[in-house]
Enzyme design. Structure first.
Site, PDB file in Angstrom:
ATOM      1  N   ALA A 108       0.856  -1.122  -0.203  1.00  0.00           N
ATOM      2  CA  ALA A 108      -0.397   0.368   0.118  1.00  0.00           C
ATOM      3  C   ALA A 108       1.022   1.348  -0.017  1.00  0.00           C
ATOM      4  CB  ALA A 108      -0.934   0.161   0.813  1.00  0.00           C
ATOM      5  N   ARG A 109       1.281   1.468   0.656  1.00  0.00           N
ATOM      6  CA  ARG A 109       2.615   2.546   1.293  1.00  0.00           C
ATOM      7  C   ARG A 109       2.923   2.114   2.337  1.00  0.00           C
ATOM      8  NH1 ARG A 109       1.104   4.151  -2.508  1.00  0.00           N
ATOM      9  NH2 ARG A 109       0.167   5.661  -3.829  1.00  0.00           N
ATOM     10  N   GLU A 124      11.712   6.219  -0.970  1.00  0.00           N
ATOM     11  CA  GLU A 124      11.483   5.187  -2.759  1.00  0.00           C
ATOM     12  C   GLU A 124      12.424   6.235  -3.913  1.00  0.00           C
ATOM     13  OE1 GLU A 124       7.400   4.848  -3.889  1.00  0.00           O
ATOM     14  OE2 GLU A 124       6.927   2.627  -1.818  1.00  0.00           O
ATOM     15  N   HIS A 131       8.294  -1.125  -5.463  1.00  0.00           N
ATOM     16  CA  HIS A 131       6.648  -0.116  -6.237  1.00  0.00           C
ATOM     17  C   HIS A 131       5.531  -0.660  -7.317  1.00  0.00           C
ATOM     18  CE1 HIS A 131       4.049   3.303  -4.613  1.00  0.00           C
ATOM     19  NE2 HIS A 131       3.427   2.655  -5.146  1.00  0.00           N
ATOM     20  N   GLY A 190       3.368  -2.559  -7.616  1.00  0.00           N
ATOM     21  CA  GLY A 190       1.662  -3.010  -7.382  1.00  0.00           C
ATOM     22  C   GLY A 190       0.964  -2.982  -8.099  1.00  0.00           C
TER      23      GLY A 190
HETATM   24  P1  NAD Z   1      -9.676   2.551  -0.913  1.00  0.00           P
HETATM   25  O1  NAD Z   1      -9.912   3.472  -0.661  1.00  0.00           O
HETATM   26  O2  NAD Z   1     -10.753   1.966  -1.660  1.00  0.00           O
HETATM   27  O3  NAD Z   1      -9.388   2.710   0.937  1.00  0.00           O
HETATM   28  C1  NAD Z   1      -8.677   2.327   1.479  1.00  0.00           C
HETATM   29  C2  NAD Z   1      -9.771   1.742   2.594  1.00  0.00           C
HETATM   30  O4  NAD Z   1      -8.396   1.773   3.862  1.00  0.00           O
HETATM   31  C3  NAD Z   1     -10.712   2.052   3.082  1.00  0.00           C
HETATM   32  O5  NAD Z   1     -12.058   1.428   2.544  1.00  0.00           O
HETATM   33  C4  NAD Z   1     -10.324   3.326   4.591  1.00  0.00           C
HETATM   34  O6  NAD Z   1     -11.378   3.005   5.156  1.00  0.00           O
HETATM   35  C5  NAD Z   1      -9.662   2.630   5.414  1.00  0.00           C
HETATM   36  N1  NAD Z   1      -9.178   2.924   6.240  1.00  0.00           N
HETATM   37  C6  NAD Z   1      -8.277   4.098   6.127  1.00  0.00           C
HETATM   38  N2  NAD Z   1      -8.419   4.774   7.401  1.00  0.00           N
HETATM   39  C7  NAD Z   1      -8.128   2.844   8.046  1.00  0.00           C
HETATM   40  C8  NAD Z   1      -7.291   2.965   9.338  1.00  0.00           C
HETATM   41  N3  NAD Z   1      -6.678   3.186  10.392  1.00  0.00           N
HETATM   42  N4  NAD Z   1      -7.506   1.655   9.878  1.00  0.00           N
HETATM   43  C9  NAD Z   1      -8.126   0.503   8.914  1.00  0.00           C
HETATM   44  N5  NAD Z   1      -9.090   0.580   8.074  1.00  0.00           N
HETATM   45  C10 NAD Z   1      -8.498   2.426   7.069  1.00  0.00           C
HETATM   46  O7  NAD Z   1      -7.791   2.668  -1.125  1.00  0.00           O
HETATM   47  P2  NAD Z   1      -7.433   1.479  -2.048  1.00  0.00           P
HETATM   48  O8  NAD Z   1      -7.970   1.694  -3.567  1.00  0.00           O
HETATM   49  O9  NAD Z   1      -7.980   0.299  -1.600  1.00  0.00           O
HETATM   50  O10 NAD Z   1      -5.730   1.668  -2.115  1.00  0.00           O
HETATM   51  C11 NAD Z   1      -4.989   1.083  -0.667  1.00  0.00           C
HETATM   52  C12 NAD Z   1      -4.211   1.237  -0.945  1.00  0.00           C
HETATM   53  O11 NAD Z   1      -3.391   0.652  -1.474  1.00  0.00           O
HETATM   54  C13 NAD Z   1      -3.730   3.358  -0.691  1.00  0.00           C
HETATM   55  O12 NAD Z   1      -2.556   3.486   0.072  1.00  0.00           O
HETATM   56  C14 NAD Z   1      -3.291   2.978  -2.173  1.00  0.00           C
HETATM   57  O13 NAD Z   1      -2.303   4.422  -2.564  1.00  0.00           O
HETATM   58  C15 NAD Z   1      -2.436   2.043  -2.362  1.00  0.00           C
HETATM   59  N6  NAD Z   1      -1.863   2.029  -3.502  1.00  0.00           N
HETATM   60  C16 NAD Z   1      -0.761   0.935  -3.356  1.00  0.00           C
HETATM   61  C17 NAD Z   1      -0.469   0.691  -5.436  1.00  0.00           C
HETATM   62  C18 NAD Z   1       1.116   0.121  -5.600  1.00  0.00           C
HETATM   63  O14 NAD Z   1       1.904   0.309  -6.912  1.00  0.00           O
HETATM   64  N7  NAD Z   1       1.230  -0.758  -4.666  1.00  0.00           N
HETATM   65  C19 NAD Z   1      -1.178   0.946  -6.391  1.00  0.00           C
HETATM   66  C20 NAD Z   1      -2.718   0.821  -6.103  1.00  0.00           C
HETATM   67  C21 NAD Z   1      -3.091   1.581  -4.304  1.00  0.00           C
HETATM   68  C1  MLT Z   2      -1.021   3.857  -6.762  1.00  0.00           C
HETATM   69  O1  MLT Z   2      -1.243   5.151  -5.739  1.00  0.00           O
HETATM   70  O2  MLT Z   2      -1.853   4.570  -7.368  1.00  0.00           O
HETATM   71  C2  MLT Z   2       0.334   3.135  -6.749  1.00  0.00           C
HETATM   72  O3  MLT Z   2       0.877   3.464  -6.033  1.00  0.00           O
HETATM   73  C3  MLT Z   2       1.130   3.212  -7.943  1.00  0.00           C
HETATM   74  C4  MLT Z   2       1.317   4.056  -9.004  1.00  0.00           C
HETATM   75  O4  MLT Z   2       1.643   4.810  -7.831  1.00  0.00           O
HETATM   76  O5  MLT Z   2       1.797   4.298  -9.704  1.00  0.00           O
END
Ligand code: NAD
Ligand code: MLT
Length: 535
Positions: free
Chosen positions: A238-239, A268, A287, A289
């Site tokens: 996630a982050r 990063e 990164h 994902g």
């Molecule tokens: P989303 O907003 O759909 O879901 C996030 C969830 O986290 C929400 O349901 C929210 O209620 C919950 N949340 C917030 N605070 C919380 C807490 N303290 N405890 C428990 N739950 C909590 O987001 P998403 O699209 O599912 O993305 C999730 C994460 O993945 C984000 O950080 C996003 O930036 C990251 N991400 C990473 C990549 C990557 O390349 N690695 C790609 C896409 C998204």
């Molecule tokens: C996102 O937040 O969408 C992911 O971390 C992927 C990216 O940064 O490219």
């Protein structure tokens, strides 16, 4: 015939957006697209001022300094989910709409999480490296099954819920925690919803899928690790920083944590010789994902379409700093937006002293609509009167808050004799004015009540709002003064609280009324106040 050419918009595309998105934008004759995959911050600062819209992926940092030069930019799109490379507060203060593209990489990121979970369990990356180094180490890389193991999912939004579904599909037991999501919705997916502490206590694997916020920074630190099973495995796609890196390293060193799979890092790229990257029980990816061809194409097309819809069709989708609104709801509220803007400007021109509170009441049908944009538009009408075009609907809420102006909204299903009514009271340190407006038919705007006077006025052009004692001859004198000053009266509306009490007269005039004429009117005792308003 002199026909105005339709407005064209300049769009800057950064960070190597997938060609599918660039092509979609370039296919719109009213968009002029510049694709600069590798623009450095200095060049960006120098050129950003030429553009109306900007698209970034994750590489370009849109800082407050860069935004200082973005005088023309109205929309910033992040191709991806996290907007942490954009200074959101600075963008909002400058009135720039910021959008992300939340749907396109959900499945891809969930698949990456599952790949990491399985690779971690079977030591696949370590085994590959050993073989490349000429070693055939079968015993050393004996893994563990995931079948029937407990996966704890923190954050059950878009990605977390798909990860849960995939994990259930390979026979894992899934428990989860997310305080901001409906329990029924999550349980219907087959996920057992438990407390944060119970997730920590019961899970064999922990995966995080929350955004990075002040609340979630170091969500898993030494204290949380201490509550977990001996030999727990942790996955973070996630982050970086949701799992405290120093605490994780300590957990790995002590054996409390059997392994970790990391796609994201506090910094990063992480510095060379980063102890987690080099730890034998850690597997990691840079990164990746969201890095599949399918996801990058989808995201690029999504942001390109959002840009097109914003500039060419006035639609706002996936905005992270203003309320989003779909086309149908927008059509429904459109007449009220125009009315609200005028109510705001009208009220601001009547107000004396510093504004302390703007109170908006929605009555009747309009109370059932999505009123967030109507309120922002009204507030924008008030604030642009005082502050000019540095304010727009995007930053109106922030500007009001920064100036200590309270915004109070209420609604009621009753609207007396009207289908819908918007009533605004502006309170200043000197006094308060209240005004109600409605829409007659489909889009005829009317002000129907001003400070208790029932008076029906079309809010447009130059208006003179006169309060006077209700005496014979007053209206005649008003007409004489305006006529003497060459001001033509186009319409007149009268209202009074009671015969021989106080009255209000609103005159529609063909040109602005100078202050000298207002002063002349006020010389006569029956006139109590005179305000000129231009809408
Ligand atoms: P989303 O907003 O759909 O879901 C996030 C969830 O986290 C929400 O349901 C929210 O209620 C919950 N949340 C917030 N605070 C919380 C807490 N303290 N405890 C428990 N739950 C909590 O987001 P998403 O699209 O599912 O993305 C999730 C994460 O993945 C984000 O950080 C996003 O930036 C990251 N991400 C990473 C990549 C990557 O390349 N690695 C790609 C896409 C998204
Ligand atoms: C996102 O937040 O969408 C992911 O971390 C992927 C990216 O940064 O490219």
């Amino acid at each position: 015939m002199d026909q105005k050419a339709p407005k064209r918009y300049r769009i800057l595309v950064l960070d190597g957006l997938s060609p599918k998105g660039v092509e979609l934008l370039a296919g719109e004759p009213r968009l002029e697209v510049t694709n600069s995959p590798t623009l450095n911050p200095v060049d960006l600062q120098q050129t950003i001022g030429d553009y109306d819209g900007v698209i970034v992926r994750s590489a370009t940092k849109i800082t407050a300094d860069i935004l200082e030069h973005a005088q023309r930019v109205r929309l910033l799109c992040r191709a991806g989910i996290g907007v942490d490379n954009i200074d959101l507060d600075a963008a909002t203060s400058k009135g720039i709409v910021v959008m992300n593209s939340p749907g396109g990489n959900v499945v891809t990121t969930a698949e990456h999480t599952l790949s990491m979970l399985l690779s971690l369990s079977r030591n696949i990356p370590q085994a590959v490296l050993a073989m490349r180094a000429g070693r055939w180490e079968r015993k050393k890389f004996t893994g563990v099954e995931v079948y029937r193991k407990v996966l704890g999912v923190i954050g059950l939004g878009r990605i977390g819920s798909v990860v849960a579904r995939l994990a259930l599909g390979i026979g894992m037991q899934v428990i989860g925690y997310d305080p901001y999501i409906s329990r029924e919705k999550v349980e219907s997916l087959g996920i057992e919803v438990v407390s944060f502490e119970e997730v920590l206590r019961r899970c064999d694997y922990l995966t995080l899928h929350t955004p990075m916020t002040e609340e979630t920074r170091s969500l898993i630190g030494a204290k949380e690790l201490a509550q977990m099973k001996q030999g727990v495995r942790i996955i973070n796609c996630a982050r970086g920083g949701l799992v405290n890196e120093a605490a994780l390293l300590e957990g790995l060193q002590s054996g409390k944590v059997a392994g970790a799979a990391l796609d994201v890092f506090e910094q990063e790229p992480p510095p060379p010789a980063h102890p987690l990257v080099n730890h034998p029980a850690v597997i990691c990816t840079p990164h990746l994902g969201a890095a599949t061809e399918e996801a990058q194409d989808r995201i690029a097309v999504d942001v390109a379409q959002q840009m097109i819809d914003f500039f060419l069709h006035g639609q706002i989708r996936n905005a992270v700093n203003v309320p989003s609104i779909d086309a149908e709801s927008f059509q429904r509220i459109k007449p009220f937006l125009a009315l609200a803007e005028k109510l705001g400007r009208f009220q601001a021109q009547l107000a004396e002293g510093g504004v302390q509170e703007v109170s908006i009441q929605y009555s009747g049908e309009v109370a059932g609509y999505d009123t967030k944009w109507i309120s922002l538009t009204l507030l924008n009408g008030v604030l642009t009167t005082f502050l000019g075009d540095t304010v727009n609907v995007v930053n109106a809420g922030v500007v009001a808050r920064n100036r200590g102006i309270r915004i109070v909204e209420s609604s009621s299903s009753e609207a007396e004799d009207y289908t819908s009514l918007i009533t605004v009271t502006i309170t200043t340190d000197v006094g308060a004015h209240t005004m109600s407006g409605t829409i007659l038919g489909k889009r005829d705007e009317r002000i129907i009540l001003i400070d208790g006077y029932r008076i029906e006025v079309v809010p447009q052009g130059h208006l003179l709002i006169v309060r006077n004692e209700d005496q014979p001859g007053v209206i005649g004198r008003l007409g004489t003064i305006l006529g003497r000053n060459g001001l033509n009266i186009g319409g007149m509306h009268l209202g009074r609280l009671a015969p021989h009490g106080q009255a209000m007269c609103i005159l529609a005039v063909d040109s602005p009324v100078p202050q000298s004429v207002i002063n002349e009117i006020l010389q006569y005792p029956p006139f109590i106040s005179v305000n000129a308003v231009t809408l």
